[in-house]
Design a protein around this motif. Structure first.
Motif, PDB file in Angstrom:
ATOM      1  N   TYR A 149       0.835  -1.203   0.000  1.00  0.00           N
ATOM      2  CA  TYR A 149       0.000   0.000   0.000  1.00  0.00           C
ATOM      3  C   TYR A 149       0.874   1.258   0.000  1.00  0.00           C
ATOM      4  O   TYR A 149       0.545   2.250  -0.662  1.00  0.00           O
ATOM      5  CB  TYR A 149      -0.930   0.004   1.213  1.00  0.00           C
ATOM      6  N   VAL A 150       1.978   1.215   0.734  1.00  0.00           N
ATOM      7  CA  VAL A 150       2.903   2.353   0.765  1.00  0.00           C
ATOM      8  C   VAL A 150       3.552   2.537  -0.605  1.00  0.00           C
ATOM      9  O   VAL A 150       3.656   3.661  -1.121  1.00  0.00           O
ATOM     10  CB  VAL A 150       3.975   2.156   1.845  1.00  0.00           C
ATOM     11  N   GLU A 151       3.980   1.442  -1.203  1.00  0.00           N
ATOM     12  CA  GLU A 151       4.618   1.524  -2.518  1.00  0.00           C
ATOM     13  C   GLU A 151       3.659   2.076  -3.563  1.00  0.00           C
ATOM     14  O   GLU A 151       4.060   2.844  -4.447  1.00  0.00           O
ATOM     15  CB  GLU A 151       5.145   0.148  -2.923  1.00  0.00           C
ATOM     16  N   GLN A 152       2.402   1.705  -3.460  1.00  0.00           N
ATOM     17  CA  GLN A 152       1.400   2.241  -4.389  1.00  0.00           C
ATOM     18  C   GLN A 152       1.219   3.741  -4.165  1.00  0.00           C
ATOM     19  O   GLN A 152       1.141   4.518  -5.119  1.00  0.00           O
ATOM     20  CB  GLN A 152       0.070   1.509  -4.196  1.00  0.00           C
ATOM     21  N   ALA A 153       1.153   4.152  -2.894  1.00  0.00           N
ATOM     22  CA  ALA A 153       0.986   5.576  -2.580  1.00  0.00           C
ATOM     23  C   ALA A 153       2.186   6.397  -3.023  1.00  0.00           C
ATOM     24  O   ALA A 153       2.046   7.561  -3.425  1.00  0.00           O
ATOM     25  CB  ALA A 153       0.744   5.750  -1.080  1.00  0.00           C
ATOM     26  N   LEU A 154       3.374   5.816  -2.978  1.00  0.00           N
ATOM     27  CA  LEU A 154       4.579   6.529  -3.375  1.00  0.00           C
ATOM     28  C   LEU A 154       4.586   6.864  -4.863  1.00  0.00           C
ATOM     29  O   LEU A 154       5.271   7.804  -5.287  1.00  0.00           O
ATOM     30  CB  LEU A 154       5.819   5.698  -3.027  1.00  0.00           C
ATOM     31  N   LYS A 155       3.835   6.114  -5.653  1.00  0.00           N
ATOM     32  CA  LYS A 155       3.763   6.400  -7.094  1.00  0.00           C
ATOM     33  C   LYS A 155       3.161   7.772  -7.358  1.00  0.00           C
ATOM     34  O   LYS A 155       3.430   8.388  -8.390  1.00  0.00           O
ATOM     35  CB  LYS A 155       2.957   5.316  -7.805  1.00  0.00           C
ATOM     36  N   ASP A 156       2.332   8.250  -6.412  1.00  0.00           N
ATOM     37  CA  ASP A 156       1.735   9.581  -6.549  1.00  0.00           C
ATOM     38  C   ASP A 156       2.577  10.662  -5.884  1.00  0.00           C
ATOM     39  O   ASP A 156       2.184  11.828  -5.869  1.00  0.00           O
ATOM     40  CB  ASP A 156       0.330   9.586  -5.924  1.00  0.00           C
ATOM     41  N   CYS A 157       3.729  10.263  -5.340  1.00  0.00           N
ATOM     42  CA  CYS A 157       4.610  11.224  -4.659  1.00  0.00           C
ATOM     43  C   CYS A 157       6.042  11.043  -5.175  1.00  0.00           C
ATOM     44  O   CYS A 157       6.933  10.592  -4.429  1.00  0.00           O
ATOM     45  CB  CYS A 157       4.565  11.020  -3.146  1.00  0.00           C
ATOM     46  N   PRO A 158       6.285  11.355  -6.444  1.00  0.00           N
ATOM     47  CA  PRO A 158       7.601  11.075  -7.034  1.00  0.00           C
ATOM     48  C   PRO A 158       8.745  11.860  -6.409  1.00  0.00           C
ATOM     49  O   PRO A 158       9.911  11.487  -6.572  1.00  0.00           O
ATOM     50  CB  PRO A 158       7.398  11.477  -8.508  1.00  0.00           C
ATOM     51  N   ASP A 159       8.435  12.936  -5.686  1.00  0.00           N
ATOM     52  CA  ASP A 159       9.493  13.740  -5.070  1.00  0.00           C
ATOM     53  C   ASP A 159       9.953  13.191  -3.727  1.00  0.00           C
ATOM     54  O   ASP A 159      10.889  13.712  -3.130  1.00  0.00           O
ATOM     55  CB  ASP A 159       9.016  15.184  -4.882  1.00  0.00           C
ATOM     56  N   VAL A 160       9.274  12.146  -3.241  1.00  0.00           N
ATOM     57  CA  VAL A 160       9.687  11.481  -1.999  1.00  0.00           C
ATOM     58  C   VAL A 160      10.510  10.259  -2.369  1.00  0.00           C
ATOM     59  O   VAL A 160      10.047   9.387  -3.112  1.00  0.00           O
ATOM     60  CB  VAL A 160       8.474  11.065  -1.147  1.00  0.00           C
ATOM     61  N   HIS A 161      11.734  10.186  -1.887  1.00  0.00           N
ATOM     62  CA  HIS A 161      12.641   9.097  -2.219  1.00  0.00           C
ATOM     63  C   HIS A 161      12.556   8.009  -1.150  1.00  0.00           C
ATOM     64  O   HIS A 161      12.862   8.260   0.023  1.00  0.00           O
ATOM     65  CB  HIS A 161      14.071   9.605  -2.348  1.00  0.00           C
ATOM     66  N   PHE A 162      12.128   6.836  -1.551  1.00  0.00           N
ATOM     67  CA  PHE A 162      11.948   5.728  -0.608  1.00  0.00           C
ATOM     68  C   PHE A 162      13.285   5.066  -0.318  1.00  0.00           C
ATOM     69  O   PHE A 162      13.993   4.635  -1.234  1.00  0.00           O
ATOM     70  CB  PHE A 162      10.968   4.715  -1.201  1.00  0.00           C
ATOM     71  N   SER A 163      13.661   4.996   0.963  1.00  0.00           N
ATOM     72  CA  SER A 163      14.941   4.401   1.349  1.00  0.00           C
ATOM     73  C   SER A 163      14.787   2.929   1.719  1.00  0.00           C
ATOM     74  O   SER A 163      15.367   2.052   1.095  1.00  0.00           O
ATOM     75  CB  SER A 163      15.555   5.163   2.526  1.00  0.00           C
ATOM     76  N   ARG A 164      13.966   2.646   2.753  1.00  0.00           N
ATOM     77  CA  ARG A 164      13.795   1.249   3.152  1.00  0.00           C
ATOM     78  C   ARG A 164      12.567   1.086   4.024  1.00  0.00           C
ATOM     79  O   ARG A 164      12.084   2.032   4.642  1.00  0.00           O
ATOM     80  CB  ARG A 164      15.029   0.725   3.882  1.00  0.00           C
ATOM     81  N   PHE A 165      12.100  -0.154   4.062  1.00  0.00           N
ATOM     82  CA  PHE A 165      10.931  -0.534   4.840  1.00  0.00           C
ATOM     83  C   PHE A 165      11.393  -1.592   5.829  1.00  0.00           C
ATOM     84  O   PHE A 165      11.804  -2.681   5.444  1.00  0.00           O
ATOM     85  CB  PHE A 165       9.854  -1.101   3.906  1.00  0.00           C
TER      86      PHE A 165
END
Length: 248
Positions: free
Chosen positions: A111-127
């Motif tokens: 769900y987080v990964e899906q939400a991140l698709k709408d927030c391209p300026d947020v860089h995902f580091s780790r879960f």
């Protein structure tokens, strides 16, 4: 002509009792599979419910996360969100920040990964799978900001979790929080909360209704704490809200 069969009223009550009893028996016979189903169901339920709760707090969230301005410098901010759920805060994160997530239920990650698709300026580091009370995966003084929303209610050891949050924050870093909290003492809503707290944590994944979370934050030893109480448009005993931030 088919004969009509009358179902006794008590049969419906027995049916309602049979369902949770069946789940209980299944959890004892197949514990690992039952836990997996519970994790998936909890993540799905969270993805449906939490966006609605957060939508009722938009003005407060805007006011809260404006305080990111206090941290802006030339480097991308390192941000940790604890109990990220389906990612309801991603829209409020500063552009270019690096986001790490600490979450006890890994079923929330899709769900987080899906939400991140709408927030391209947020860089995902780790879960990371884990709990706020023990964040040994993260070194001291790692993050510019730690975010925790509608999660303090279900933390098992609140003061220990807050001490860990302070540990992983950099000097001058911000701890952002937003919660539902206890109603005023001796009020009717407080009595309802305290009565329901006997069973509510069992039904709602460890959530406590009558926590005075602000007092724990104030006792953690932050350099300064700013907080505001507000009302959320939910059931009366769930309507007492709190948001703010602490500075390390």
């Amino acid at each position: 002509m088919a004969e009509t069969v009358q179902v006794p009223n008590y049969a419906y009550g027995l049916g309602l009792l049979a369902f949770p009893l069946g789940l209980f028996v299944y959890s004892k016979v197949f514990p690992s599979h039952a836990k997996k189903i519970n994790r998936k169901f909890t993540a799905w339920m969270c993805s449906k419910m939490m966006p609605r709760v957060h939508a009722k707090c938009i003005p407060q969230k805007k006011a809260l996360f404006q305080s990111f301005d206090l941290l802006y410098d030339s480097k991308p901010l390192e941000v940790l969100e604890i109990g990220v759920g389906p990612g309801s805060n991603l829209d409020f994160l500063p552009a270019g920040c690096n986001l790490s997530c600490l979450e006890p239920n890994l079923e929330n990650q899709p769900y987080v990964e899906q939400a991140l698709k709408d927030c391209p300026d947020v860089h995902f580091s780790r879960f990371v799978k884990g709990f706020a009370e023990d964040m040994r995966e993260f070194d001291d003084n790692t993050f510019d900001a730690v975010i925790l929303t509608f999660t303090l209610c279900s933390v098992r050891h609140l003061q220990k979790a807050l001490s860990e949050i302070k540990r992983v924050l950099k000097s001058g870093g911000l701890f952002f929080f937003m919660e539902h909290v206890a109603a005023p003492r001796n009020s009717g809503h407080r009595r309802v909360q305290e009565t329901l707290d006997w069973v509510w944590p069992v039904v709602v994944d460890g959530c406590h209704l009558a926590r005075e979370s602000w007092s724990f934050v104030e006792q953690t030893g932050f350099t300064s704490v700013k907080l505001e109480h507000f009302r959320i448009k939910m059931l009366p005993f769930l309507s007492y809200g709190l948001y703010g931030y602490g500075v390390k």
